[in-house]
Design a protein around this motif. Structure first.
Motif, PDB file in Angstrom:
ATOM      1  N   PRO A 269       0.814  -1.229   0.000  1.00  0.00           N
ATOM      2  CA  PRO A 269       0.000   0.000   0.000  1.00  0.00           C
ATOM      3  C   PRO A 269       0.844   1.274   0.000  1.00  0.00           C
ATOM      4  CG  PRO A 269      -0.810  -1.548   1.641  1.00  0.00           C
ATOM      5  CD  PRO A 269       0.459  -2.118   1.092  1.00  0.00           C
ATOM      6  N   TRP A 270       1.976   1.253   0.670  1.00  0.00           N
ATOM      7  CA  TRP A 270       2.800   2.463   0.702  1.00  0.00           C
ATOM      8  C   TRP A 270       3.389   2.770  -0.666  1.00  0.00           C
ATOM      9  CZ3 TRP A 270       7.899   1.831  -0.532  1.00  0.00           C
ATOM     10  CH2 TRP A 270       8.428   0.551  -0.418  1.00  0.00           C
ATOM     11  N   GLN A 271       3.615   1.731  -1.495  1.00  0.00           N
ATOM     12  CA  GLN A 271       4.109   1.976  -2.850  1.00  0.00           C
ATOM     13  C   GLN A 271       3.045   2.681  -3.690  1.00  0.00           C
ATOM     14  OE1 GLN A 271       5.121  -2.040  -3.873  1.00  0.00           O
ATOM     15  NE2 GLN A 271       7.322  -1.678  -3.589  1.00  0.00           N
ATOM     16  N   GLU A 272       1.788   2.284  -3.488  1.00  0.00           N
ATOM     17  CA  GLU A 272       0.700   2.943  -4.215  1.00  0.00           C
ATOM     18  C   GLU A 272       0.560   4.393  -3.767  1.00  0.00           C
ATOM     19  OE1 GLU A 272      -2.816   0.586  -3.849  1.00  0.00           O
ATOM     20  OE2 GLU A 272      -1.859  -1.176  -4.719  1.00  0.00           O
ATOM     21  N   ALA A 273       0.737   4.641  -2.452  1.00  0.00           N
ATOM     22  CA  ALA A 273       0.657   6.016  -1.947  1.00  0.00           C
ATOM     23  C   ALA A 273       1.771   6.872  -2.541  1.00  0.00           C
ATOM     24  CB  ALA A 273       0.728   6.015  -0.426  1.00  0.00           C
ATOM     25  N   ILE A 274       2.962   6.309  -2.624  1.00  0.00           N
ATOM     26  CA  ILE A 274       4.079   7.051  -3.213  1.00  0.00           C
ATOM     27  C   ILE A 274       3.800   7.360  -4.677  1.00  0.00           C
ATOM     28  CG2 ILE A 274       6.488   6.813  -3.946  1.00  0.00           C
ATOM     29  CD1 ILE A 274       7.041   5.472  -1.271  1.00  0.00           C
ATOM     30  N   ASP A 275       3.232   6.394  -5.405  1.00  0.00           N
ATOM     31  CA  ASP A 275       2.893   6.635  -6.809  1.00  0.00           C
ATOM     32  C   ASP A 275       1.849   7.740  -6.947  1.00  0.00           C
ATOM     33  OD1 ASP A 275       4.698   4.780  -7.718  1.00  0.00           O
ATOM     34  OD2 ASP A 275       3.208   3.186  -7.998  1.00  0.00           O
ATOM     35  N   ASP A 276       0.852   7.753  -6.039  1.00  0.00           N
ATOM     36  CA  ASP A 276      -0.163   8.809  -6.069  1.00  0.00           C
ATOM     37  C   ASP A 276       0.463  10.176  -5.809  1.00  0.00           C
ATOM     38  OD1 ASP A 276      -2.085   6.925  -6.598  1.00  0.00           O
ATOM     39  OD2 ASP A 276      -2.782   6.782  -4.512  1.00  0.00           O
ATOM     40  N   ILE A 277       1.373  10.235  -4.839  1.00  0.00           N
ATOM     41  CA  ILE A 277       2.045  11.505  -4.531  1.00  0.00           C
ATOM     42  C   ILE A 277       2.895  11.939  -5.720  1.00  0.00           C
ATOM     43  CG2 ILE A 277       3.818  12.557  -3.074  1.00  0.00           C
ATOM     44  CD1 ILE A 277       2.727  10.784  -0.780  1.00  0.00           C
ATOM     45  N   ARG A 278       3.597  10.990  -6.322  1.00  0.00           N
ATOM     46  CA  ARG A 278       4.439  11.304  -7.481  1.00  0.00           C
ATOM     47  C   ARG A 278       3.592  11.844  -8.631  1.00  0.00           C
ATOM     48  NH1 ARG A 278       7.515   6.481  -8.237  1.00  0.00           N
ATOM     49  NH2 ARG A 278       8.807   7.281  -6.582  1.00  0.00           N
ATOM     50  N   ASP A 279       2.416  11.242  -8.858  1.00  0.00           N
ATOM     51  CA  ASP A 279       1.533  11.729  -9.923  1.00  0.00           C
ATOM     52  C   ASP A 279       1.049  13.147  -9.641  1.00  0.00           C
ATOM     53  OD1 ASP A 279       1.826   9.353 -11.269  1.00  0.00           O
ATOM     54  OD2 ASP A 279      -0.065   8.485 -10.531  1.00  0.00           O
ATOM     55  N   ALA A 280       0.676  13.401  -8.372  1.00  0.00           N
ATOM     56  CA  ALA A 280       0.205  14.737  -8.005  1.00  0.00           C
ATOM     57  C   ALA A 280       1.318  15.768  -8.187  1.00  0.00           C
ATOM     58  CB  ALA A 280      -0.301  14.747  -6.569  1.00  0.00           C
ATOM     59  N   LEU A 281       2.528  15.429  -7.751  1.00  0.00           N
ATOM     60  CA  LEU A 281       3.644  16.358  -7.905  1.00  0.00           C
ATOM     61  C   LEU A 281       3.991  16.564  -9.370  1.00  0.00           C
ATOM     62  CD1 LEU A 281       5.981  15.262  -4.978  1.00  0.00           C
ATOM     63  CD2 LEU A 281       4.532  17.279  -5.107  1.00  0.00           C
TER      64      LEU A 281
END
Length: 111
Positions: A53-65
């Protein structure tokens, strides 16, 4: 071959398979286990790897940034163009204004 004949043939094959399994239960079970294992191995190759789940959260943050960075880059480009145009206009106006006494003298001399 009509549907009735196909139905009878399927029932015959089902009976033969049932008799074969009842006559040889151990090889039938081992065969079923082998086929299940092979199918399991093949589906592991097809499925994407499980992600934490933390990898998905990082991907979401990366997309937003990333989207914010794209908008920032676009705004920076627009702003830099506006500043460049303003500096060019200021330079053109400064050329029109005679502020340097040497330039004034030189212009009067050759005019």
């Amino acid at each position: 071959m009509n549907t009735q004949e196909a139905k009878e043939r399927a029932q015959d094959l089902l009976r033969e398979t049932d008799n074969c399994i009842r006559a040889n239960p151990v090889p039938a079970i081992l065969t079923a286990l082998g086929v299940g294992f092979a199918i399991g191995i093949m589906t592991r190759w097809v499925e994407p790897p499980r992600r934490e789940p933390w990898q998905e959260a990082i991907d979401d943050i990366r997309d937003a940034l990333s989207s914010g960075a794209k908008r920032g880059k676009k705004a920076y480009t627009h702003t830099s163009e506006a500043v460049r145009e303003a500096v060019e206009q200021a330079v053109e106006k400064a050329r029109d204004v005679d502020v340097d006494p040497v330039v004034k003298w030189w212009k009067r001399l050759w005019a």
